[in-house]
Write a protein that holds these residues in place. Structure first.
Motif, PDB file in Angstrom:
ATOM      1  N   ASP A 136      -1.049 -44.902  52.240  1.00  0.00           N
ATOM      2  CA  ASP A 136      -1.992 -45.855  52.828  1.00  0.00           C
ATOM      3  C   ASP A 136      -3.040 -45.179  53.702  1.00  0.00           C
ATOM      4  OD1 ASP A 136      -0.620 -47.884  51.597  1.00  0.00           O
ATOM      5  OD2 ASP A 136       0.539 -48.446  53.380  1.00  0.00           O
ATOM      6  N   LEU A 137      -2.865 -43.887  53.966  1.00  0.00           N
ATOM      7  CA  LEU A 137      -3.805 -43.163  54.816  1.00  0.00           C
ATOM      8  C   LEU A 137      -4.937 -42.514  54.023  1.00  0.00           C
ATOM      9  CD1 LEU A 137      -4.360 -42.279  57.745  1.00  0.00           C
ATOM     10  CD2 LEU A 137      -2.810 -40.341  57.385  1.00  0.00           C
ATOM     11  N   VAL A 138      -4.783 -42.435  52.703  1.00  0.00           N
ATOM     12  CA  VAL A 138      -5.744 -41.685  51.884  1.00  0.00           C
ATOM     13  C   VAL A 138      -7.152 -42.267  51.987  1.00  0.00           C
ATOM     14  CG1 VAL A 138      -6.353 -40.948  49.555  1.00  0.00           C
ATOM     15  CG2 VAL A 138      -3.959 -40.881  50.302  1.00  0.00           C
ATOM     16  N   GLU A 139      -7.305 -43.540  51.719  1.00  0.00           N
ATOM     17  CA  GLU A 139      -8.648 -44.128  51.727  1.00  0.00           C
ATOM     18  C   GLU A 139      -9.270 -44.150  53.119  1.00  0.00           C
ATOM     19  OE1 GLU A 139     -10.453 -44.580  49.114  1.00  0.00           O
ATOM     20  OE2 GLU A 139      -8.730 -43.886  47.945  1.00  0.00           O
ATOM     21  N   PRO A 140      -8.529 -44.534  54.187  1.00  0.00           N
ATOM     22  CA  PRO A 140      -9.127 -44.452  55.525  1.00  0.00           C
ATOM     23  C   PRO A 140      -9.560 -43.038  55.903  1.00  0.00           C
ATOM     24  CG  PRO A 140      -7.184 -45.846  55.582  1.00  0.00           C
ATOM     25  CD  PRO A 140      -7.220 -45.219  54.226  1.00  0.00           C
ATOM     26  N   MET A 141      -8.784 -42.037  55.518  1.00  0.00           N
ATOM     27  CA  MET A 141      -9.163 -40.659  55.822  1.00  0.00           C
ATOM     28  C   MET A 141     -10.436 -40.268  55.086  1.00  0.00           C
ATOM     29  SD  MET A 141      -7.485 -38.733  57.998  1.00  0.00           S
ATOM     30  CE  MET A 141      -7.735 -37.065  57.378  1.00  0.00           C
ATOM     31  N   ARG A 142     -10.505 -40.564  53.818  1.00  0.00           N
ATOM     32  CA  ARG A 142     -11.683 -40.179  53.038  1.00  0.00           C
ATOM     33  C   ARG A 142     -12.933 -40.898  53.547  1.00  0.00           C
ATOM     34  NH1 ARG A 142     -10.656 -36.960  48.775  1.00  0.00           N
ATOM     35  NH2 ARG A 142     -12.747 -37.373  47.986  1.00  0.00           N
ATOM     36  N   ALA A 143     -12.757 -42.136  54.020  1.00  0.00           N
ATOM     37  CA  ALA A 143     -13.895 -42.880  54.553  1.00  0.00           C
ATOM     38  C   ALA A 143     -14.345 -42.333  55.902  1.00  0.00           C
ATOM     39  CB  ALA A 143     -13.535 -44.361  54.681  1.00  0.00           C
ATOM     40  N   ALA A 144     -13.406 -41.797  56.680  1.00  0.00           N
ATOM     41  CA  ALA A 144     -13.728 -41.321  58.030  1.00  0.00           C
ATOM     42  C   ALA A 144     -14.330 -39.923  58.045  1.00  0.00           C
ATOM     43  CB  ALA A 144     -12.468 -41.347  58.898  1.00  0.00           C
ATOM     44  N   LEU A 145     -14.040 -39.119  57.025  1.00  0.00           N
ATOM     45  CA  LEU A 145     -14.457 -37.718  57.026  1.00  0.00           C
ATOM     46  C   LEU A 145     -15.917 -37.549  56.629  1.00  0.00           C
ATOM     47  CD1 LEU A 145     -11.295 -36.237  55.313  1.00  0.00           C
ATOM     48  CD2 LEU A 145     -12.134 -35.527  57.569  1.00  0.00           C
ATOM     49  N   SER A 146     -16.569 -36.598  57.276  1.00  0.00           N
ATOM     50  CA  SER A 146     -17.890 -36.125  56.869  1.00  0.00           C
ATOM     51  C   SER A 146     -17.751 -34.649  56.535  1.00  0.00           C
ATOM     52  CB  SER A 146     -18.897 -36.305  58.007  1.00  0.00           C
ATOM     53  OG  SER A 146     -18.553 -35.471  59.107  1.00  0.00           O
ATOM     54  N   SER A 147     -18.790 -34.043  55.993  1.00  0.00           N
ATOM     55  CA  SER A 147     -18.704 -32.608  55.707  1.00  0.00           C
ATOM     56  C   SER A 147     -18.496 -31.822  56.999  1.00  0.00           C
ATOM     57  CB  SER A 147     -19.962 -32.129  54.981  1.00  0.00           C
ATOM     58  OG  SER A 147     -21.119 -32.359  55.768  1.00  0.00           O
ATOM     59  N   GLY A 148     -19.077 -32.305  58.102  1.00  0.00           N
ATOM     60  CA  GLY A 148     -18.925 -31.616  59.375  1.00  0.00           C
ATOM     61  C   GLY A 148     -17.510 -31.682  59.916  1.00  0.00           C
ATOM     62  N   THR A 149     -16.923 -32.885  59.936  1.00  0.00           N
ATOM     63  CA  THR A 149     -15.556 -32.998  60.454  1.00  0.00           C
ATOM     64  C   THR A 149     -14.562 -32.346  59.502  1.00  0.00           C
ATOM     65  OG1 THR A 149     -15.388 -35.235  59.492  1.00  0.00           O
ATOM     66  CG2 THR A 149     -15.983 -35.062  61.828  1.00  0.00           C
ATOM     67  N   ARG A 150     -14.843 -32.407  58.210  1.00  0.00           N
ATOM     68  CA  ARG A 150     -13.962 -31.730  57.255  1.00  0.00           C
ATOM     69  C   ARG A 150     -13.971 -30.219  57.509  1.00  0.00           C
ATOM     70  NH1 ARG A 150     -15.246 -34.334  52.953  1.00  0.00           N
ATOM     71  NH2 ARG A 150     -13.300 -35.459  52.603  1.00  0.00           N
ATOM     72  N   SER A 151     -15.149 -29.653  57.732  1.00  0.00           N
ATOM     73  CA  SER A 151     -15.258 -28.219  58.008  1.00  0.00           C
ATOM     74  C   SER A 151     -14.535 -27.852  59.301  1.00  0.00           C
ATOM     75  CB  SER A 151     -16.733 -27.814  58.092  1.00  0.00           C
ATOM     76  OG  SER A 151     -16.862 -26.436  58.356  1.00  0.00           O
ATOM     77  N   THR A 152     -14.682 -28.677  60.334  1.00  0.00           N
ATOM     78  CA  THR A 152     -14.008 -28.416  61.609  1.00  0.00           C
ATOM     79  C   THR A 152     -12.497 -28.428  61.439  1.00  0.00           C
ATOM     80  OG1 THR A 152     -15.824 -29.362  62.896  1.00  0.00           O
ATOM     81  CG2 THR A 152     -13.675 -29.255  63.970  1.00  0.00           C
ATOM     82  N   ILE A 153     -11.988 -29.426  60.744  1.00  0.00           N
ATOM     83  CA  ILE A 153     -10.543 -29.517  60.517  1.00  0.00           C
ATOM     84  C   ILE A 153     -10.045 -28.302  59.749  1.00  0.00           C
ATOM     85  CG2 ILE A 153      -8.784 -30.779  59.207  1.00  0.00           C
ATOM     86  CD1 ILE A 153     -10.334 -33.362  59.999  1.00  0.00           C
ATOM     87  N   LEU A 154     -10.759 -27.914  58.712  1.00  0.00           N
ATOM     88  CA  LEU A 154     -10.346 -26.754  57.921  1.00  0.00           C
ATOM     89  C   LEU A 154     -10.327 -25.487  58.767  1.00  0.00           C
ATOM     90  CD1 LEU A 154     -12.300 -27.536  54.642  1.00  0.00           C
ATOM     91  CD2 LEU A 154      -9.808 -27.467  54.870  1.00  0.00           C
ATOM     92  N   CYS A 155     -11.348 -25.299  59.600  1.00  0.00           N
ATOM     93  CA  CYS A 155     -11.402 -24.107  60.455  1.00  0.00           C
ATOM     94  C   CYS A 155     -10.214 -24.069  61.410  1.00  0.00           C
ATOM     95  CB  CYS A 155     -12.706 -24.082  61.249  1.00  0.00           C
ATOM     96  SG  CYS A 155     -14.149 -23.587  60.296  1.00  0.00           S
ATOM     97  N   ILE A 156      -9.895 -25.206  62.023  1.00  0.00           N
ATOM     98  CA  ILE A 156      -8.770 -25.246  62.958  1.00  0.00           C
ATOM     99  C   ILE A 156      -7.460 -24.961  62.226  1.00  0.00           C
ATOM    100  CG2 ILE A 156      -7.403 -26.757  64.454  1.00  0.00           C
ATOM    101  CD1 ILE A 156     -10.060 -28.138  65.232  1.00  0.00           C
ATOM    102  N   LYS A 157      -7.261 -25.586  61.084  1.00  0.00           N
ATOM    103  CA  LYS A 157      -6.029 -25.358  60.334  1.00  0.00           C
ATOM    104  C   LYS A 157      -5.922 -23.908  59.872  1.00  0.00           C
ATOM    105  CE  LYS A 157      -4.613 -28.594  57.448  1.00  0.00           C
ATOM    106  NZ  LYS A 157      -4.617 -29.649  56.392  1.00  0.00           N
ATOM    107  N   GLU A 158      -7.021 -23.326  59.432  1.00  0.00           N
ATOM    108  CA  GLU A 158      -6.995 -21.919  59.015  1.00  0.00           C
ATOM    109  C   GLU A 158      -6.631 -21.003  60.176  1.00  0.00           C
ATOM    110  OE1 GLU A 158     -10.190 -21.897  55.287  1.00  0.00           O
ATOM    111  OE2 GLU A 158     -10.851 -21.282  57.287  1.00  0.00           O
ATOM    112  N   ARG A 159      -7.167 -21.281  61.354  1.00  0.00           N
ATOM    113  CA  ARG A 159      -6.841 -20.464  62.529  1.00  0.00           C
ATOM    114  C   ARG A 159      -5.368 -20.611  62.898  1.00  0.00           C
ATOM    115  NH1 ARG A 159     -10.780 -19.043  66.213  1.00  0.00           N
ATOM    116  NH2 ARG A 159      -9.017 -18.077  67.316  1.00  0.00           N
ATOM    117  N   LEU A 160      -4.849 -21.818  62.817  1.00  0.00           N
ATOM    118  CA  LEU A 160      -3.440 -22.045  63.131  1.00  0.00           C
ATOM    119  C   LEU A 160      -2.535 -21.292  62.163  1.00  0.00           C
ATOM    120  CD1 LEU A 160      -3.659 -25.866  63.899  1.00  0.00           C
ATOM    121  CD2 LEU A 160      -3.087 -24.083  65.558  1.00  0.00           C
ATOM    122  N   VAL A 161      -2.879 -21.334  60.880  1.00  0.00           N
ATOM    123  CA  VAL A 161      -2.095 -20.611  59.878  1.00  0.00           C
ATOM    124  C   VAL A 161      -2.194 -19.107  60.112  1.00  0.00           C
ATOM    125  CG1 VAL A 161      -1.955 -20.031  57.425  1.00  0.00           C
ATOM    126  CG2 VAL A 161      -2.206 -22.413  58.131  1.00  0.00           C
ATOM    127  N   ALA A 162      -3.398 -18.618  60.413  1.00  0.00           N
ATOM    128  CA  ALA A 162      -3.613 -17.179  60.588  1.00  0.00           C
ATOM    129  C   ALA A 162      -2.793 -16.617  61.746  1.00  0.00           C
ATOM    130  CB  ALA A 162      -5.095 -16.893  60.804  1.00  0.00           C
TER     131      ALA A 162
END
Length: 208
Positions: A136-162
């Motif tokens: 049930d979270l898939v559509e709300p997430m896709r609607a809320a994300l922009s390219s900017g927030t998607r990039s920010t989330i990816l950068c944070i997750k990559e740093r956490l993994v690294a």
């Protein structure tokens, strides 16, 4: 010397994290094509791709699927026994969480693509399951994300993994989408007050 220079890597442009994510999506789709979990689970219930792959936020090599149907152990084993014949599959796990908050049965299949171990996590939940549904979270997430927030989330997750830090993806999403966190340092500060545990019934704020 900047932190980026110290690591021998320049700062990411806005598109670099998205491009890396796209490459991971290609691998994930090859796993889905090989195993066809959505098609195979459809005979037993309603399967739904969820989690990071469904949001285009892949960092860790994990694919999440929820299936809503009758809780029968033999159902999942009839599928994983066939997947076990594939030489690219090197591990299969079964989880019985019927008496836990997750209230379901889980199977994990690890499938290697070019040496990368991808884990397909599949949860069979009752049709009337009333807990938080990732599906049930898939559509709300896709609607809320922009390219900017998607990039920010990816950068944070990559740093956490690294740096080998355990994290909950939903906390990263909450921090960025609800509270405007912009980078790993802000996220670390945010976590001191707002990190979560257990099942969480959350929806992102609408995109402004």
């Amino acid at each position: 010397m900047t932190a980026a220079a110290a690591t021998g890597r320049g700062p990411d442009s806005g598109t670099a994290p998205l491009q890396r994510q796209d490459a991971r999506q290609e691998q994930a789709h090859s796993v889905m094509k090989a195993l066809q979990p959505l098609q195979r689970w459809a005979q037993f219930g309603w399967p739904k791709l969820c989690g990071a792959m469904s949001y285009d936020l892949l960092v860790a090599p994990d694919i999440d699927i929820e299936i809503y149907g009758t809780l029968r152990v033999e159902t999942g084993f009839s599928l994983v026994s066939a997947w076990a014949q594939d030489p690219a599959v090197d591990r299969i796990l079964f989880l019985n969480a019927v008496d836990e908050p997750d209230a379901g049965l889980g199977w994990e299949v690890r499938y290697r693509v070019h040496g990368v171990p991808w884990t397909v996590q599949m949860w069979l939940l009752p049709t009337d399951y009333d807990g938080p549904r990732s599906a049930d979270l898939v559509e709300p997430m896709r609607a809320a994300l922009s390219s900017g927030t998607r990039s920010t989330i990816l950068c944070i997750k990559e740093r956490l993994v690294a740096r080998g830090t355990e994290y909950r993806s939903i906390d990263v999403y909450r921090a960025v989408l609800d509270d405007g966190v912009k980078d790993i340092d802000e996220y670390d500060r945010w976590c001191r007050s707002y990190s979560s545990t257990g099942l969480l019934n959350w929806r992102p704020s609408p995109r402004r």
